[in-house]
Design a protein around this motif. Structure first.
Motif, PDB file in Angstrom:
ATOM      1  N   LYS A  86       0.843  -1.187   0.000  1.00  0.00           N
ATOM      2  CA  LYS A  86       0.000   0.000   0.000  1.00  0.00           C
ATOM      3  C   LYS A  86       0.880   1.240   0.000  1.00  0.00           C
ATOM      4  N   VAL A  87       0.445   2.228  -0.767  1.00  0.00           N
ATOM      5  CA  VAL A  87       1.133   3.520  -0.792  1.00  0.00           C
ATOM      6  C   VAL A  87       0.116   4.602  -0.481  1.00  0.00           C
ATOM      7  N   ALA A  88       0.592   5.685   0.103  1.00  0.00           N
ATOM      8  CA  ALA A  88      -0.288   6.799   0.455  1.00  0.00           C
ATOM      9  C   ALA A  88      -0.608   7.618  -0.788  1.00  0.00           C
ATOM     10  N   MET A  89      -1.873   8.020  -0.875  1.00  0.00           N
ATOM     11  CA  MET A  89      -2.299   8.909  -1.951  1.00  0.00           C
ATOM     12  C   MET A  89      -2.364  10.331  -1.401  1.00  0.00           C
ATOM     13  N   ARG A  90      -2.531  11.292  -2.263  1.00  0.00           N
ATOM     14  CA  ARG A  90      -2.569  12.700  -1.848  1.00  0.00           C
ATOM     15  C   ARG A  90      -3.729  13.011  -0.913  1.00  0.00           C
ATOM     16  N   GLN A 100      -4.993   5.206   1.244  1.00  0.00           N
ATOM     17  CA  GLN A 100      -3.949   4.337   0.712  1.00  0.00           C
ATOM     18  C   GLN A 100      -4.521   3.509  -0.433  1.00  0.00           C
ATOM     19  N   LYS A 101      -3.626   2.965  -1.245  1.00  0.00           N
ATOM     20  CA  LYS A 101      -4.055   2.070  -2.318  1.00  0.00           C
ATOM     21  C   LYS A 101      -2.981   1.017  -2.542  1.00  0.00           C
ATOM     22  N   TYR A 102      -3.416  -0.108  -3.095  1.00  0.00           N
ATOM     23  CA  TYR A 102      -2.479  -1.174  -3.435  1.00  0.00           C
ATOM     24  C   TYR A 102      -1.705  -0.809  -4.688  1.00  0.00           C
ATOM     25  N   THR A 103      -0.443  -1.199  -4.708  1.00  0.00           N
ATOM     26  CA  THR A 103       0.400  -1.035  -5.880  1.00  0.00           C
ATOM     27  C   THR A 103       1.439  -2.156  -5.868  1.00  0.00           C
ATOM     28  N   VAL A 104       2.093  -2.351  -6.993  1.00  0.00           N
ATOM     29  CA  VAL A 104       3.150  -3.352  -7.095  1.00  0.00           C
ATOM     30  C   VAL A 104       4.402  -2.785  -6.456  1.00  0.00           C
ATOM     31  N   VAL A 105       5.045  -3.585  -5.622  1.00  0.00           N
ATOM     32  CA  VAL A 105       6.304  -3.172  -5.002  1.00  0.00           C
ATOM     33  C   VAL A 105       7.312  -2.916  -6.114  1.00  0.00           C
TER      34      VAL A 105
END
Length: 151
Positions: free
Chosen positions: A51-55, A59-64
């Motif tokens: 998960k990465v933080a959005m503005r 948070q949302k899932y993304t590929v490492v």
């Protein structure tokens, strides 16, 4: 089925801001994939999603972020699992896929950074790629044949 589901997960997280496993399960369900929470959790781990933080603070899932070689192998794997056949008509490359895999295969082609491809359109089981030249189409087909094992 696992490869198709995981390819769909990669497609879904690329197109949508998915924050939870439940949300991902709901998206999968709408696409016709019935997966338990344990299966989704295992897929997330195997695909190395994070998960990465959005503005907006969510948070949302993304590929490492992995090294380019690992990512190339993943995209090649998606392409191999979805591929059925291909043919050309001048500078148009038509890739036939397993039903439901055309969008994942098109996304894999985009991620492979095939400079010969100007753009592509995906249906359910067909990807049509506009290629720069007839010669480029032949070169591209040769490269893709190597990925799928010289079909």
């Amino acid at each position: 089925m696992k490869a198709k589901r995981q390819a769909k997960i990669l497609e879904l997280i690329q197109k949508n801001d998915i924050e939870t496993q439940e949300e991902l399960s709901d998206y999968l369900e709408r696409e016709g994939y019935h997966a338990t929470q344990a299966t989704v959790s295992r897929d997330i781990r195997e695909l190395k999603l994070t998960k990465v933080a959005m503005r907006n603070g969510r948070q949302k899932y993304t590929v490492v972020a992995e090294d380019k070689k690992d990512m190339t192998e993943k995209y090649n794997h998606v392409f191999q699992n979805g591929f059925v056949s291909m043919d050309m008509a001048q500078n148009i490359l038509v890739v036939k896929t397993v039903p439901g895999m055309a969008m994942a295969v098109a996304a894999a082609l985009d991620a492979m950074e095939c400079h010969e491809i100007v753009g592509s359109i995906a249906g359910d089981d067909t990807v049509m790629c506009a290629v720069r030249t007839v010669e480029d189409t032949g070169v591209l087909m040769g490269r893709l044949k190597k990925i799928v094992g010289d079909v």
